[in-house]
Design a protein around this motif. Structure first.
Motif, PDB file in Angstrom:
ATOM      1  N   ASN A  10       0.826  -1.219   0.000  1.00 25.59           N
ATOM      2  CA  ASN A  10       0.000   0.000   0.000  1.00 25.59           C
ATOM      3  C   ASN A  10       0.855   1.262   0.000  1.00 25.59           C
ATOM      4  N   THR A  11       1.972   1.237   0.727  1.00 24.98           N
ATOM      5  CA  THR A  11       2.884   2.386   0.740  1.00 24.98           C
ATOM      6  C   THR A  11       3.495   2.585  -0.642  1.00 24.98           C
ATOM      7  N   ALA A  12       3.884   1.488  -1.289  1.00 26.66           N
ATOM      8  CA  ALA A  12       4.456   1.579  -2.637  1.00 26.66           C
ATOM      9  C   ALA A  12       3.437   2.182  -3.606  1.00 26.66           C
ATOM     10  N   ILE A  13       2.195   1.760  -3.513  1.00 28.03           N
ATOM     11  CA  ILE A  13       1.148   2.308  -4.391  1.00 28.03           C
ATOM     12  C   ILE A  13       0.957   3.801  -4.120  1.00 28.03           C
ATOM     13  N   LYS A  14       0.989   4.183  -2.854  1.00 29.13           N
ATOM     14  CA  LYS A  14       0.855   5.614  -2.522  1.00 29.13           C
ATOM     15  C   LYS A  14       1.976   6.430  -3.174  1.00 29.13           C
ATOM     16  N   MET A  15       3.190   5.876  -3.159  1.00 32.18           N
ATOM     17  CA  MET A  15       4.313   6.605  -3.772  1.00 32.18           C
ATOM     18  C   MET A  15       4.207   6.609  -5.299  1.00 32.18           C
ATOM     19  N   ASP A  16       3.746   5.506  -5.885  1.00 26.95           N
ATOM     20  CA  ASP A  16       3.507   5.475  -7.335  1.00 26.95           C
ATOM     21  C   ASP A  16       2.505   6.566  -7.722  1.00 26.95           C
ATOM     22  N   LYS A  17       1.406   6.616  -6.993  1.00 23.72           N
ATOM     23  CA  LYS A  17       0.361   7.603  -7.293  1.00 23.72           C
ATOM     24  C   LYS A  17       0.861   9.031  -7.053  1.00 23.72           C
ATOM     25  N   ALA A  18       1.681   9.211  -6.037  1.00 21.90           N
ATOM     26  CA  ALA A  18       2.244  10.537  -5.755  1.00 21.90           C
ATOM     27  C   ALA A  18       3.113  10.991  -6.923  1.00 21.90           C
ATOM     28  N   LEU A  19       3.964  10.089  -7.417  1.00 18.00           N
ATOM     29  CA  LEU A  19       4.815  10.443  -8.551  1.00 18.00           C
ATOM     30  C   LEU A  19       3.977  10.759  -9.781  1.00 18.00           C
ATOM     31  N   LEU A  20       2.953   9.956 -10.053  1.00 17.78           N
ATOM     32  CA  LEU A  20       2.075  10.223 -11.202  1.00 17.78           C
ATOM     33  C   LEU A  20       1.421  11.596 -11.083  1.00 17.78           C
ATOM     34  N   ALA A  21       0.958  11.923  -9.883  1.00 21.11           N
ATOM     35  CA  ALA A  21       0.317  13.226  -9.670  1.00 21.11           C
ATOM     36  C   ALA A  21       1.316  14.362  -9.880  1.00 21.11           C
ATOM     37  N   LEU A  22       2.526  14.205  -9.383  1.00 24.24           N
ATOM     38  CA  LEU A  22       3.549  15.238  -9.555  1.00 24.24           C
ATOM     39  C   LEU A  22       3.961  15.383 -11.021  1.00 24.24           C
ATOM     40  N   LEU A  23       3.976  14.268 -11.752  1.00 20.44           N
ATOM     41  CA  LEU A  23       4.329  14.315 -13.178  1.00 20.44           C
ATOM     42  C   LEU A  23       3.306  15.096 -14.003  1.00 20.44           C
ATOM     43  N   GLU A  24       2.105  15.213 -13.475  1.00 18.02           N
ATOM     44  CA  GLU A  24       1.097  16.022 -14.170  1.00 18.02           C
ATOM     45  C   GLU A  24       1.427  17.510 -14.102  1.00 18.02           C
ATOM     46  N   LYS A  25       2.280  17.886 -13.145  1.00 17.99           N
ATOM     47  CA  LYS A  25       2.578  19.300 -12.932  1.00 17.99           C
ATOM     48  C   LYS A  25       3.984  19.709 -13.342  1.00 17.99           C
ATOM     49  N   LYS A  26       4.919  18.761 -13.333  1.00 18.85           N
ATOM     50  CA  LYS A  26       6.298  19.130 -13.648  1.00 18.85           C
ATOM     51  C   LYS A  26       7.064  17.948 -14.217  1.00 18.85           C
ATOM     52  N   ASP A  27       8.186  18.248 -14.824  1.00 12.72           N
ATOM     53  CA  ASP A  27       9.034  17.214 -15.409  1.00 12.72           C
ATOM     54  C   ASP A  27       9.717  16.403 -14.311  1.00 12.72           C
ATOM     55  N   PHE A  28       9.972  15.151 -14.625  1.00  7.22           N
ATOM     56  CA  PHE A  28      10.558  14.212 -13.669  1.00  7.22           C
ATOM     57  C   PHE A  28      11.858  14.734 -13.059  1.00  7.22           C
ATOM     58  N   GLU A  29      12.709  15.337 -13.884  1.00  3.85           N
ATOM     59  CA  GLU A  29      14.020  15.795 -13.418  1.00  3.85           C
ATOM     60  C   GLU A  29      13.925  16.799 -12.269  1.00  3.85           C
ATOM     61  N   TYR A  30      12.788  17.456 -12.143  1.00  2.00           N
ATOM     62  CA  TYR A  30      12.621  18.505 -11.119  1.00  2.00           C
ATOM     63  C   TYR A  30      11.809  18.036  -9.910  1.00  2.00           C
ATOM     64  N   ILE A  31      11.448  16.764  -9.889  1.00  5.94           N
ATOM     65  CA  ILE A  31      10.681  16.230  -8.758  1.00  5.94           C
ATOM     66  C   ILE A  31      11.662  15.704  -7.707  1.00  5.94           C
TER      67      ILE A  31
END
Length: 196
Positions: A10-31
């Motif tokens: 469940n923690t891994a899924i939360k982090m996957d979803k967090a990264l997906l949400a952040l990718l909607e706003k900015k490029d990966f290199e800046y996360i």
């Protein structure tokens, strides 16, 4: 699955979803890891229990997305494979709007992640991610069309690389073309102007 495995998952899924949400706003290199942890509501030490760095999370995230795509099918991969046994050959051709529209819709909905994955294609280990598709979908279909076992990997690679190349070009163009147009382009690549 025991309680600790479930919590880890469940923690891994939360982090996957967090990264997906952040990718909607900015490029990966800046996360940053801090942003991922804040979004996932986990502490930094929890992140490092799961991953060495953000690229590890990105690789897992790509598997998460591909598993999400496979979940679009109403059957489990295993039962889907069994259903192929008695299916007519005409029903084994997946280059139809019925299959391409969900595929392209999924790409469009996850466009930023796919763009990011393309930038880091060397570290993403896509081969491992597509193993399920090879095993449960393509190999059984090619067997039904009597392709020799030793040729199937080449045929699958050719097929997937072609569709992936068209999809990559579409992503590079920010998915501007309508999905129906892309369906037509893919079908022309496979069938020529006959578009069977």
């Amino acid at each position: 699955m025991n309680k600790s495995e479930s919590k880890y998952f469940n923690t891994a899924i939360k982090m996957d979803k967090a990264l997906l949400a952040l990718l909607e706003k900015k490029d990966f290199e800046y996360i940053t890891i801090k942003e991922i942890c804040t979004k996932a509501e986990v502490n930094r030490s929890t992140f490092y229990l799961h991953y060495e760095n953000t690229r590890d999370l990105l690789a897992e995230c790509s598997r998460f997305v591909i598993d999400g795509f496979l979940s679009y099918f109403p059957q489990t991969p295993e039962s889907f494979t069994k259903s192929l046994q008695g299916t007519n050959h005409s029903e084994l051709i997946f280059i139809t709007p019925e299959y391409l529209v969900p595929y392209l819709t999924y790409i469009r909905e996850n466009k930023r992640l796919f763009k990011t994955m393309l930038k880091h294609i060397g570290t993403m280990e896509f081969e491992k991610s597509y193993d399920k598709m090879f095993k449960y979908i393509f190999d059984p279909i090619l067997a039904r069309f009597d392709y020799p076992k030793e040729e199937r990997a080449y045929v699958m690679k050719f097929y997937l690389t072609g569709i992936t190349a068209v999809s990559m070009e579409w992503i590079a163009n920010d998915c501007r073309e309508e999905i129906e147009k892309m369906v037509g382009i893919i079908r022309k690549c496979i069938f020529g102007n006959k578009n069977e």
